[in-house]
Design an enzyme around this catalytic site. Structure first.
Site, PDB file in Angstrom:
ATOM      1  N   TYR A 124     -73.024  50.716  47.532  1.00 26.77           N
ATOM      2  CA  TYR A 124     -72.108  51.691  48.141  1.00 26.77           C
ATOM      3  C   TYR A 124     -72.479  53.114  47.725  1.00 26.77           C
ATOM      4  O   TYR A 124     -72.569  54.015  48.565  1.00 26.77           O
ATOM      5  CB  TYR A 124     -70.673  51.373  47.729  1.00 26.77           C
ATOM      6  CG  TYR A 124     -69.660  52.336  48.300  1.00 26.77           C
ATOM      7  CD1 TYR A 124     -69.201  52.195  49.609  1.00 26.77           C
ATOM      8  CD2 TYR A 124     -69.186  53.395  47.546  1.00 26.77           C
ATOM      9  CE1 TYR A 124     -68.282  53.083  50.146  1.00 26.77           C
ATOM     10  CE2 TYR A 124     -68.262  54.290  48.079  1.00 26.77           C
ATOM     11  CZ  TYR A 124     -67.817  54.127  49.366  1.00 26.77           C
ATOM     12  OH  TYR A 124     -66.911  55.021  49.896  1.00 26.77           O
ATOM     13  N   SER A 173     -68.890  60.688  53.405  1.00 24.84           N
ATOM     14  CA  SER A 173     -69.643  60.396  52.196  1.00 24.84           C
ATOM     15  C   SER A 173     -68.626  60.001  51.123  1.00 24.84           C
ATOM     16  O   SER A 173     -67.605  59.400  51.438  1.00 24.84           O
ATOM     17  CB  SER A 173     -70.480  61.611  51.775  1.00 24.84           C
ATOM     18  OG  SER A 173     -71.277  61.300  50.660  1.00 24.84           O
ATOM     19  N   ILE A 232     -58.331  55.121  56.831  1.00 27.24           N
ATOM     20  CA  ILE A 232     -58.441  56.542  57.132  1.00 27.24           C
ATOM     21  C   ILE A 232     -58.851  56.772  58.582  1.00 27.24           C
ATOM     22  O   ILE A 232     -58.393  57.726  59.222  1.00 27.24           O
ATOM     23  CB  ILE A 232     -59.430  57.213  56.160  1.00 27.24           C
ATOM     24  CG1 ILE A 232     -58.838  57.197  54.743  1.00 27.24           C
ATOM     25  CG2 ILE A 232     -59.751  58.638  56.582  1.00 27.24           C
ATOM     26  CD1 ILE A 232     -59.787  57.610  53.648  1.00 27.24           C
ATOM     27  N   LYS A 291     -73.790  56.317  50.130  1.00 32.02           N
ATOM     28  CA  LYS A 291     -73.078  57.582  50.287  1.00 32.02           C
ATOM     29  C   LYS A 291     -73.947  58.768  49.883  1.00 32.02           C
ATOM     30  O   LYS A 291     -73.776  59.878  50.397  1.00 32.02           O
ATOM     31  CB  LYS A 291     -71.773  57.554  49.497  1.00 32.02           C
ATOM     32  CG  LYS A 291     -70.768  56.562  50.072  1.00 32.02           C
ATOM     33  CD  LYS A 291     -70.552  56.820  51.556  1.00 32.02           C
ATOM     34  CE  LYS A 291     -69.712  55.799  52.258  1.00 32.02           C
ATOM     35  NZ  LYS A 291     -69.551  56.063  53.710  1.00 32.02           N
TER      36      LYS A 291
END
Length: 274
Positions: free
Chosen positions: A166, A141, A15, A170
């Protein structure tokens, strides 16, 4: 808003790479961050071949000294920064399959996903404040967020798992983004927002992290455009303290403040008085 200067961390794949290309296509200057020099060089060359204005920066965000170096290099070269996208992320110590500590003694996922953007934002806050069009800080996030009762074990010394690390990271990112807004946000001159970069893809975006962590395949990464939109579009000019998570209960002021203090202790970040 065209012609802005934006730093994208983790811009060599997934991304982050797609966002870098989108920003260049729209006429912005992109500061490409990555951990591997060869990958950074390839991305910068690719963007320039398409008439994009791109500049490369190399830093290992798991190492606090490297984060400080990145902040100093970018802040020195770009005293006015229009956007900071804290996009770089790690899952399970970059797929080692176990709890991994950084050279600074921090749990690896926490270091890359939380401590690095927290410190980098502090270092680049003066440049963001100097933006003539309104500095925007966006942090990636996720819908995968842990519960606030896990915050007493940030380093995950008890019951480590890659997914737990993880999700906890976030949660921290969403909380710290909200706290940044409360302390320093002054829309539209300076805004702080968190987001789930895969929210508009439905099934998620096809990234190395998605495949390794969840064994799933998603939509092409370039289908995620929310990062670039939040950095540049007029619709986000006066919005701050927002996110794409429905977990609003995490925005508890005392809990956020406690997390902030802990991150300051772990990073040595020097934020000005709010």
């Amino acid at each position: 808003m065209r012609g802005g200067v934006h730093l994208v961390t983790g811009a060599t794949e997934g991304i982050g790479l797609a966002t870098a290309h989108q920003l260049c296509r729209e006429g912005h200057t992109v500061l490409v961050h990555g951990r591997a020099p060869d990958k950074v060089s390839r991305v910068v060359s690719s963007l320039r071949q398409k008439n994009g204005d791109a500049h490369g920066y190399v830093a290992d965000l798991s190492v606090l000294a490297d984060v400080r170096k990145l902040g100093a290099e970018v802040g020195g070269a770009w005293p006015r920064l229009d956007g900071l996208l804290n996009n770089a992320g790690s899952f399970d110590g970059d797929y080692t399959g176990g709890r991994l500590l950084t050279p600074d003694g921090n749990e690896y996922t926490l270091a890359v996903n939380v401590l690095a953007p927290f410190l980098l934002t502090a270092l680049l806050l003066p440049s963001l404040r100097a933006s003539e069009v309104g500095g925007r800080c966006v942090i990636a996030s996720s819908v995968s967020m842990g519960a606030a009762d896990a915050l007493d074990d940030l380093q995950l010394e008890r019951g480590y798992s890659g997914h737990r690390a993880y999700s906890l990271s976030k949660l921290c990112d969403a909380m710290l983004s909200r706290e940044l807004h409360e302390r320093y946000g002054s829309p539209p001159s300076l805004t702080f927002n968190s987001m789930d970069p895969t929210a508009e893809c439905g099934m998620g975006c096809d990234t190395k992290m998605l495949r390794a962590g969840w064994g799933a395949w998603g939509a092409p990464a370039d289908k995620s455009t929310i990062s670039a939109r939040m950095l540049t579009r007029a619709e986000w000019a006066g919005r701050s303290g927002e996110g794409f998570s429905s977990r609003r209960e995490v925005a508890d002021a005392p809990t956020r403040a406690a997390l902030w203090r802990r991150c300051v202790e772990l990073t040595g970040a020097e934020y000005p008085e709010a």
